[in-house]
Scaffold this active site. Sequence first.
Site, PDB file in Angstrom:
ATOM      1  N   GLU A 282       0.817  -1.224   0.000  1.00 39.62           N
ATOM      2  CA  GLU A 282       0.000   0.000   0.000  1.00 39.62           C
ATOM      3  C   GLU A 282       0.846   1.268   0.000  1.00 39.62           C
ATOM      4  OE1 GLU A 282      -2.300  -1.091   3.432  1.00 39.62           O
ATOM      5  OE2 GLU A 282      -4.083  -1.526   2.215  1.00 39.62           O
TER       6      GLU A 282
ATOM      7  N   LYS B  44       5.871  -1.974   1.664  1.00 39.19           N
ATOM      8  CA  LYS B  44       5.283  -2.144   2.999  1.00 39.19           C
ATOM      9  C   LYS B  44       5.188  -3.624   3.367  1.00 39.19           C
ATOM     10  CE  LYS B  44       1.021  -0.892   5.471  1.00 39.19           C
ATOM     11  NZ  LYS B  44      -0.416  -0.620   5.249  1.00 39.19           N
TER      12      LYS B  44
END
Lengths: 768, 768
Positions: free
Chosen positions: B490, B602
């Site tokens: 993300e 991430k």
Amino acid sequence: MNQDYIIPNDWSIIEEGFNPEMVKSSESLFSIGNGAMGQRANFEENYTGSTFQGSYIGGVYYPDKTRVGWWKNGYPEYFAKVLNAPNWIGINVQINDENLDLHTCKEVSKFKRELNMKEGWLSRSFEAVLQNGVKINVETKRFLSLELDEVGAIKYAVTPLNSDAKITFSPYLDAGITNEDTNWDDQFWDVLEVTQNNQQSFIKARTMKTHFYTCTFMESRLFLDGNEVITGCNNEKTANYVSCNYQQETKKNQTFTIHKFGGYVVDRDHNKDELVKVAKDVLDKAVSFGFYALLETQKQSWAQIWKMSDITIEGDVKAQQGIRFNIFHLNQTYLGTDSTLNIGPKGFTGEKYGGSTYWDTEAYCIPFYMATKDQSVARKLLEYRYNHLEKAIENAEKLGFKNGAALYPMVTMNGEECHNEWEITFEEIHRNGAIAFAIFNYHRFTNDYSYIPEKGLEVLIGIARFWHQRATFSTNKDKFMILGVTGPNEYENNINNNWYTNYIAKWCINYALKNIELVKTDHISDYIRIKEKVYFTDDELIGWKKVADNMYFPYSEEHNVFLQQDGFLDKELITVADLDKSQRPINQKWSWDRILRSPYIKQADTLQGFYMFEDDFSTEELERHFDFYEPFTVHESSLSPCVHSIQAAKLDRMEQAYTFYLRTSRLDLDDYNHEVEEGLHITSMAGTWMSIVEGFGGMRVLNNTLTFAPKIPKGWQTYSFKVNFRNQIITVSVSQNGTVFEIDGNNELNILVNGEKVTVSPNNLQTV
Amino acid sequence: MNQDYIIPNDWSIIEEGFNPEMVKSSESLFSIGNGAMGQRANFEENYTGSTFQGSYIGGVYYPDKTRVGWWKNGYPEYFAKVLNAPNWIGINVQINDENLDLHTCKEVSKFKRELNMKEGWLSRSFEAVLQNGVKINVETKRFLSLELDEVGAIKYAVTPLNSDAKITFSPYLDAGITNEDTNWDDQFWDVLEVTQNNQQSFIKARTMKTHFYTCTFMESRLFLDGNEVITGCNNEKTANYVSCNYQQETKKNQTFTIHKFGGYVVDRDHNKDELVKVAKDVLDKAVSFGFYALLETQKQSWAQIWKMSDITIEGDVKAQQGIRFNIFHLNQTYLGTDSTLNIGPKGFTGEKYGGSTYWDTEAYCIPFYMATKDQSVARKLLEYRYNHLEKAIENAEKLGFKNGAALYPMVTMNGEECHNEWEITFEEIHRNGAIAFAIFNYHRFTNDYSYIPEKGLEVLIGIARFWHQRATFSTNKDKFMILGVTGPNEYENNINNNWYTNYIAKWCINYALKNIELVKTDHISDYIRIKEKVYFTDDELIGWKKVADNMYFPYSEEHNVFLQQDGFLDKELITVADLDKSQRPINQKWSWDRILRSPYIKQADTLQGFYMFEDDFSTEELERHFDFYEPFTVHESSLSPCVHSIQAAKLDRMEQAYTFYLRTSRLDLDDYNHEVEEGLHITSMAGTWMSIVEGFGGMRVLNNTLTFAPKIPKGWQTYSFKVNFRNQIITVSVSQNGTVFEIDGNNELNILVNGEKVTVSPNNLQTV
């Protein structure tokens, strides 16, 4: 287009017939303002139909702190809301104790509204039959004074037509108002004091959190068939409301009239502890003038404004009405008298775009104010940003930049960023470029270089530092790139290498470097002062230059055009002409992801660069890019049609230029984007002015010379505009047979017309 | 790592010594739950220090409608908030009329907390000197019953140590609670009824807007040195609060004890008009058992759970504690008994990630529940999505999809999308793939094909239709592309051609096509039923296939890897190892734009695809991609380390695999991401289980055969886990000397170990 109910007229906006569904649209279109305050054209009397109530005070806002779950580092603490201010225009009217309410009347006829732009007033008249059978005629007129900019005046006259009637006027002040855009009907005002004193009423109130102090006030005078009558006044007062009730037994065909004076004083201009006293003085002054004398002054003030800024068009009344509507609203919004104010995208006509200042000011509005006012007004707009430089540096620091890099806010009231959408707040960084460009544009037009050593250079350095740090070196391409941005076309988010952004970044660095050299050469003491203040080394400047010299620009060999961004050609390239009309406007029909992956362009993006940096490209290059991008452009931003109109005119496509002109000039009048209810598109109105002056008139400044390339749309007999160029006022009148230039003052002016030198002498018409 | 105050222990989480700064962290870590409800480990007695109060009921939520100015078409009407429910654990304690409050005591010593995971209870003990000089010893124990899942019980014992003392217990119910994450201290509950009846108290309340009816209840018993005493009870009652006050003169060294029973009944399980009566019955039953008998049942219930799901590790107590902590919390959160519930990312330990169900369930949790419970539990989780198919189709329609295309929500409580960030809600569409993958995974593991013709195929068709419509044909590349997505990583938004998304889209279409064929061949009546219901033509299926067969995958010839997305190589490719440590975690240090333009990942993205579709790639390909992407991965999602641990183990990098294992298993215990105060990362705990079973154990199912490739970290003597494979329970014990397989039941099981066939017979240890 959506609506076609405004009656074409050279000088007025006119609506005839009462249509409840158009009330909110008309409230926007007939808005009035005087630079210091403004209001939607809400009815004075109570109206229980659908309405959007709004009265706004310049510079008075509210910091909404509603937090969302997905807060991001670097977001500002709040986003600003334009605040609906206490209502002072309200006059409840009763006829034989029945409320006058156009929503519940048995019959409404002869309804007419007029916004007289020449003289700066709004009127309304109608006949109505109430439930109790009384038929009345109503005539109202109101205006916000330009001369006394804290005051407005209303004349409201009622004549019973079919019987005698008891008429009650209850003028009131109401601070119990909210915003349309509030989440939970929040209150934004603390009422501090409600007072009455003879005929005068005052509500002192303070905005919550921001603590702007205001006093709203009113006083009325009553007349029967023109003769002043002092009827007894019953006062009513609650915690946030005050009214006076005036009753009059009125014979059939007699006219009972109220003159109501009201307005705001604010602590930006006065000591907050003395606001009630100040309000009283203001009221005393206004009342002593009286309604008619104030109205006379209003006409004179507007005559002064029109004298310089009017554009006349003969042979096309809709086009004439459109341009005057635009010029009128720009002048209602901003007059250049207060350096803390600026030009909000909706002016004083609605709440949307909560903030006051966008890049619209620099990219669109400055050319208008620069050419139609004293050049100090444009300079004031530049200084607004200079005064915010420190906050722009703080803003950049929040995003991890350092060493004095400045990122101006996307939306601001006081220099702080007050918007929080990451793809806009953090990524629509091209706005920084427009702020530097405005400095260049100001100097190009006025030849006033003094601004740059005095103030502008510091701004240019902060901006250049930002671009230098924001660029990423791509080993892969051996170039500097700007990754993760939103360009002027907000229908693309978080894209890489937006051509416009990369181009203006490079330009900003080069322009800053050039001016560092110029100031060093010609203004050494300023240079020393600035260098001490912002400290830069040769090494730093070499670093900037490396970025500017090695900037990456996406290009398509196949189409021979710069690409709006990396990967643009991977989209499904269906032109707007081939897009099903039921899908338009896409911003109301499509979800955001669908918009983003489409090729559709909200407003000029690559073409915005070709507009601003026109001199860097050939006409052929412009044509190629125009032909490539315009077919994908949906013009769903109000800022879009004007740029395209100018470019179409340059490309000799006058029919297309004219279509875009109508779209920009009558965007709100004809409600192209189905949203005029929310307010008007004020900043793009400057674009309308540009599309005549720069588009049809072809006005530019080239090498210190004012140049023209006049063209005229088919069907127009003549059009004429004035430009204040370096304190010389030149009038340009274009007809199908040629162009006439006229100049005020004592000096000759050399201009270029279609590339040929022309000397214009005072008091002589030069025909070309 | 951030904290190191939890004492290593095989079976318990233990804290010793009172540290006010750790209260909120401990409240998260020591949370208890029973699948139906859960609560943070808040103190029973009043505490005026910093605390985060939380008690949650499964499936009870609130639709927050806070609107933001930049609302987008297609956004859901609300985003769901997990709701803090009325507090029933509270017991105010007074010693000689002074409130016991650890924040204001003169001295606190011998403070100890223990969460006994083996038996499912939480205890706390301490000595305190109050301002009035009385020194007391306090011992508490509490649990939420697995057997009676609407009930919890607390034992709270106070012994004055230095004098006689009057002790007052005031157990209470409090419905005047708010959420931590509320904007304006909003109330979310309407209290309908506060009643008392002998020793029993009830608060019936309803959530605003969603109108979930609940009854919170309590009853207490009092003991002096173990003998029941009926002290007089003074009741107090307000509009949303009720308490009973029990006073006892207590001699020095005597112990005054309260047993408090409490909990919730909700209208999901009972008639809303009878909730108080139902609550009374529940209370009667619990009290008639009594604290000790209920506790005994609790131990037995947990023994049953551990029997199947325990993983033992010898030689590494922190690793042992970590895995049990993970397994314990997973079982506290979801037990597979209610098909309307699911597994929220924070379970019952906090408010963040307001919704209940994310793709975490399919991608991470299902393997754990599938292998450690009856296979009906995993099937129930699949059915949860089947039951939401209609809403997923509606959701896709809102975004302009048609013909039964389904887009499952990113976050949901009841099948509706309840999240609104455009880059997630509209663009993190890979979630749809995980939902199809879970069907495949369930069938692969259980061999229960019946789910697909009965329910799964409709889901697969809806998802395939979505991908078909979502793809864009790029004339430029002559391929289908998926533009404008957010992948599992993300830290990239609105990117084009995320490799993982494109890959799973292609896979989903092919898997749907394959199952249409299989169902047609083997389940013709289901085929006919489904075809009538969702109607598809051969042409439509040919259209799907064209997209799948011509999907574009970005690839780097230079690095010989698939690219995470278009343009990945243009970033400044500085590895995490070379990133200044002061900048970590980047999601707390950097603004979003900086994160987006960085190369940092991430959580597994391309590697997530290599994990799920492992069989499609060679080990060399995995190694190349792992070596390319892991160095840019910051693992700031709790879902990241487990996948990398499994892949490192597969690549024989056991040291790295072990590091990732510790990071996933002790993520919360050691607070790697500096946020444990907000609650625990429940769904990633299933990833911890995977990193032992699939990572170290190398468990897979290949061609219907259970296979293993056991490895063991340095320093571990043995580890052992059980798997329920198609109703046969196999125990795998790995030591440095080899692996022992054991099987329950009557049938032999053929397995593959490191590629060799091994037959495991019941009641025989097979050593490899």
